[in-house]
Enzyme design. Sequence first.
Site, PDB file in Angstrom:
ATOM      1  N   ASP A 121      43.539  36.821  40.037  1.00  0.00           N
ATOM      2  CA  ASP A 121      43.727  37.944  40.937  1.00  0.00           C
ATOM      3  C   ASP A 121      43.576  37.462  42.379  1.00  0.00           C
ATOM      4  O   ASP A 121      42.588  36.815  42.731  1.00  0.00           O
ATOM      5  CB  ASP A 121      42.684  39.021  40.655  1.00  0.00           C
ATOM      6  CG  ASP A 121      42.932  40.240  41.520  1.00  0.00           C
ATOM      7  OD1 ASP A 121      43.729  41.089  41.095  1.00  0.00           O
ATOM      8  OD2 ASP A 121      42.340  40.331  42.611  1.00  0.00           O
ATOM      9  N   ASP A 177      53.077  37.784  49.426  1.00  0.00           N
ATOM     10  CA  ASP A 177      54.306  38.364  48.872  1.00  0.00           C
ATOM     11  C   ASP A 177      53.978  39.265  47.680  1.00  0.00           C
ATOM     12  O   ASP A 177      54.361  38.998  46.549  1.00  0.00           O
ATOM     13  CB  ASP A 177      55.247  37.215  48.454  1.00  0.00           C
ATOM     14  CG  ASP A 177      56.643  37.718  48.112  1.00  0.00           C
ATOM     15  OD1 ASP A 177      56.956  38.870  48.451  1.00  0.00           O
ATOM     16  OD2 ASP A 177      57.413  36.956  47.499  1.00  0.00           O
TER      17      ASP A 177
END
Lengths: 504, 540
Positions: A342, A360
Site C-alpha cells: 500500500d 499515478d
Amino acid sequence: MTYLLLFSVFVVATCGLVYELITGALASYLLGDSVTQFSTIIGTYLFAMGVGSYFSKFFTRNLLNVFIEIEMIIGLIGGFSAAFLFLSYEYVVSFRFILYSVIFIIGCFVGLEIPLLMRILQDRFEFKDLVSKIFTYDYIGALIASISFPLLLVPYLGLVRSSLLFGIFNVAVALVTIIVFKSEIKSEGFLRFKAIATLVLLVVAFGYSEKMVSFLEVQNYRERIVFKKNTAYQKIILTQNAGEMKLFLNGNLQFSSKDEYRYHESLVHVGLSRIEKPKKVLILGGGDGLAAREVLKYPSVQKILLVDLDGQMTQLFKTNPILVDLNKNALNDPKVEVLNEDAFVWVKNNKEFFDFVIVDFPDPSQFALGKLYSKTFYSYLTSTIDANGLIAVQSTSPYIAKNSFQIIVNTLNDVALYTKPYHVYVPSFGEWGYVLAAKAPMDTAETNLALPAGLQFISSEMVPYLFQFSKDLIGDSKDINRLNNQILVRTFEQEWEPFSHHEN
Amino acid sequence: MKTDRREFIKYGLITSSIFFGSVYGIKQLKSRTKRRGNYTGQWLDQSDRGHQLRDVIKQEPTANIKIPLVIVGGGITGLLTGYYLKKNGFTDFKILEMNSSAGGNSSYSQNSVSKFPWGAHYIPLPNKENVALIEFLRDLGLAKGDIRNIEFSDEFLCQDPQERLFIKGEWQESLLPHKGTNEDDQKQLHRFHELVNDYKTKKGSDGKYVFSVPVLDSSQDPNFLKLDQISFADFLKEHGLVSDVVVWYMNYCTLDDYGMGIESVSAWAGLHYFCSRRSLDSNDDHKILTWPEGNGWVLQKLTNYLKDHIETDRAVFNIRTETSGVVQSRIYNFETKELSECESKHLVYAGPQFLAPYLFKNKQNLPDVNVDDYFSWIVANITVKLNPDEFQKLHWDNVRFQSQSLGYVHARHQDLRGRSDGTTVLTLYWPLYDKDLTATEVRKKISKLKWQDWAPRVEAELESMHPGMASVIHSMDIKVYGHAMIGPRVGRIHKVLKQPWNARKKQGVYFAHTDNSGMSLFEEAHYWGHRVAQEILKHG
C-alpha cells in the site's frame, strides 16, 4: 375453447416479436451501430420464420402435441435468450455467430406456430374466418409488443427479465392448452410434467434475475473483453477493438493504447526532463508499467521503484504478451523493482530520497482513494524528495472537475510544496491535469529540457504552454483535502456527476 | 365441461403449489445456509473473578507486605492517577488490577485482521478551558502546538465519512434522521437544535457554563440544577419534543453515553450530552479522536509508561484505616493463590463504587451509589470479510433507526491504506436497558444467557442492516458487562454538584473514578486521575 386458441395466437405473436426486439436491442447495445444490428436481426428472424413455416408441412400427426412442445421450446430458448447472449458476449470469441444462431432458432420455431395453429383450427372455422381471425390476433399482438417494449419492458424490467417474462407467457400457453385440450392430447401426463418443470425453471430464474443481472455485469463495455480478473482489490478488465486496447479498473478507464502515450509522456517527461542526470525514480501506483517505460528512456536512471498495491495487476503487465508489448517489458527491466504494498503505508515508513516521484493513482472517486490525495499523505510524501527533487501528481480533469483539481493543488501547497499545475489533451480522457510539486520554486518558461529522443507528444518548445490555463479550467475552491473531511471525494463526485459515463 | 373445470382447478392448484412450494423451499434453504454461518467465538464474562473472591475473604493472610501507595483498580482513572504521580516524580506506588490486564472499559483486543475495542472507543476534542486534558493529549502525540492554538493530528481525528443511519431500508449520511421524516419531525429537531445552541453558551449566576466537561466545572445555579430533578423524557414532553424521530434520537444519545434511556437519566444529564462541548474553532464541531482499538490506544501508552507499577490478577479487599492513620488491606493474587496483608500510607480506590461496601471494612463515609445506577451491556466484536463495494460504504459509526442496539463501529476506518481486501472487525454495542425494569432485574434476566444466546441476536441485528452478512462472518467474540457504567439518573448530578466531592472521605483513602462525576466519560476519568494525584502530591 377455440377462442382460447385464438388468444394463444395473440400471446404467441406478442412473445415472438418481443424476442426479436430484445435480440435486436441487445445486439445494438453490445455491438453498437443499431441500424445494422436491428436490420440484420429482423431480416434473419423473418427469414427463419419462413424456414419454420416451410417445415410445418412435415408435421402431420398430433398437431396439438407438436404445438405444445414448440411453445415450451420457444419459452425456454426465448426466455433465457437475453441472459445467454450477455453471458456468451463475455466468454465467447465469435459472439455474432451465437447471436444469429439464437435468433435463427427462435425464428424457426415461431415460424412453425401460426401454420400449425391454422391447421389445428381449420375444422372449427370457415377458411375466410380462420385467416381473418388468426392474422387479426397476430397483428394485435405485434402492436402490443412493439409499444410495450420501449415504454414498459426495457425501462422497468430490462432485457434479461423481459425475455424471461415472455418465456413464462409462452410456457403458460402450453400449460393451459394441455389442461383444456386434455382429451385431444397424447401422453398428456408427461407433457404436463414437462410444461410445469419448464415453467418452474423460468419462474425461479425470474425470481433470481436481479442476481443474474449483476452476475452478468450488464454494463457497457462497448468493446470485446479479452481479459477479466477480480483481484482482492479491484476488477481488472481489458478490452480490445480494432487494434485499440483499453484497461478498466472497477469500470473506470485507465488508458487506451491509442493515446496513452500523450498521458504518460506528459506525466513523466514534463518533470523528469528538468532534473539533471536523474538516478532514482519512485512510481506510486502505475502498475501498468507505462510510466516506467517512459522513465527508462533516461539512460542515467539506475533504479526505478514501483509501489503498486495489486500484485495480480503488476503480474499481468509482466507476463501478458500484448501488455508486455505495450509497456516495452518495462516491469521486467533489471532497473525496475516492483513492490506490492500500500502506497500510503510505504510512504509513511520510507526513509529514502528520490530524484523524481510519480504519483499515478486512480482518480479520487471513493473515500479509500481520497486518502491518497489527503494532506496527511502529502505531508509524508514530502519526505521522499530532497531540495532538488520533483513530484508529478496525476490530478483528474481540470475541465470537468476544476475545483477537484484546485483542491489537489491547495493540499500540496498546504504541506509547504511549491506547485506548478499543467494540463494536456488526451482524446480518451478529455482535458487532463497534472501538478508538478517541489520544495523550491520552479521555472516553467524553460525550453531547454533534457528530453529523450523518440517522443511522440512532448517537445521542448511546447512544454511551457502546458502550464497556461484557460479561464474555464480554473477552479476557485480554497479547500484542503483532509482525512476527516474528504472534501476532494465529495467535490469530485459532484463535478463528475453530470458525466455519467465517467472514465478514469 | 364440468370435468374440465375440475381438472383445471386441480392442475392449477398443483402448479401453483409446486411453484410457491419451490420458491418457499429455496428461500428456506437460503436462510438456513445463511443462519449460523460457520463461525465460532469467545464468550467473555466479567463477573467470574468477583464471585471467586467470596471464598477468599474467609482465608487468613500468609504474608505481610508494605506498599506506600496502593491504587486499587487499573481502569483509566487509576492509570491516570499513576501517570500524574510518576510524571511528578512520585514513584512509590502500585496499581493493582483484578483482571489479567489493566484497562477497564477501555480494554481492547487484537486478531489477525485488526485491533478492536471492547468498550470506550473515542474521545471528543476537549473544550479549550480543559487545559490539563489538552496537555495530556499533546503529550501523547495526538496534537501539536501551543495550548491556546492546538492542532490535532489528522491521523487520529475520525476520518470522513463518520456516521450513517439505516432508516426506511436505506442508509443516509449522519445520525440525525432526515430520510422519510415529516415536516413536524424536522421542526422539532430544529427547535431542539436551537435550544441546544442556546444552552451551549449559557452561563449560570456563578459565571460558570451551565453544562461543562468535567461535570464539576458546571454552574451550580439552582435555576439550571433543577433540571436534574426531572427525567429527560419529561423535559422533552414539556417542550413538545415528542415525535418518534426526536424521541428515538434522544434515547439513542443517552443510551450511547450513559447506557440508560431518557426515562431514567435526568434532563440535566440529557442536555449535558448535547450542550457541554464547545468546539475549539468553528471547523472542529463534532470532531473526535479515535483509533482501531478505541481508547485502548491511550491505554497502551499509559500501561507502557506505568509498566513497573501495574500488577494484574490482584484483588484488594478488607480495606481499613487504623487509628494510627495507616491503611491496611488484603491483597489476593489470583495466579499464586496467595493472600497478603498490606500496609500503606495512602490508598486510592479507583474501582467501581458500587463494590465499595464489599471491600471496605467500615461502611461509613462511602460513596453514595446504588447498583441500580449501573445497567448492563453487551459488546460484540465480529470479524467479517465484506465485498469491496460494501466495505467502501462503511462509515466509522453505523446505526440502525429504532434498533435496540447502538449499531457498530468499524475498526479499520482509520486505516491509512487506500484499498483493502474487505476484512475488518465490527464492534457492536448493545446496552441492555429496559425502561420497565431496574438494572438489577435486567441482570437477573440475562444472567443465564451465554454466547449461544447472544450470537444469533447480534447476527440478526447485522442482517437487518446488511442482508446476507451472516455468511461472511468469520468469528464473533462477545463480552457481557454486568455493571457496565454509572448512569446519571434523576438526582445524581445534584449529589455530584451540591455535595462537592471530598478527596479524602476516609483518612488516607481517596476515591478516584468517573463514578464521582456520575457519568463515565474519558474527560471525567482524566479529571479525577489528575486531581487525586495532585492531592496526594500535596499531602505527601
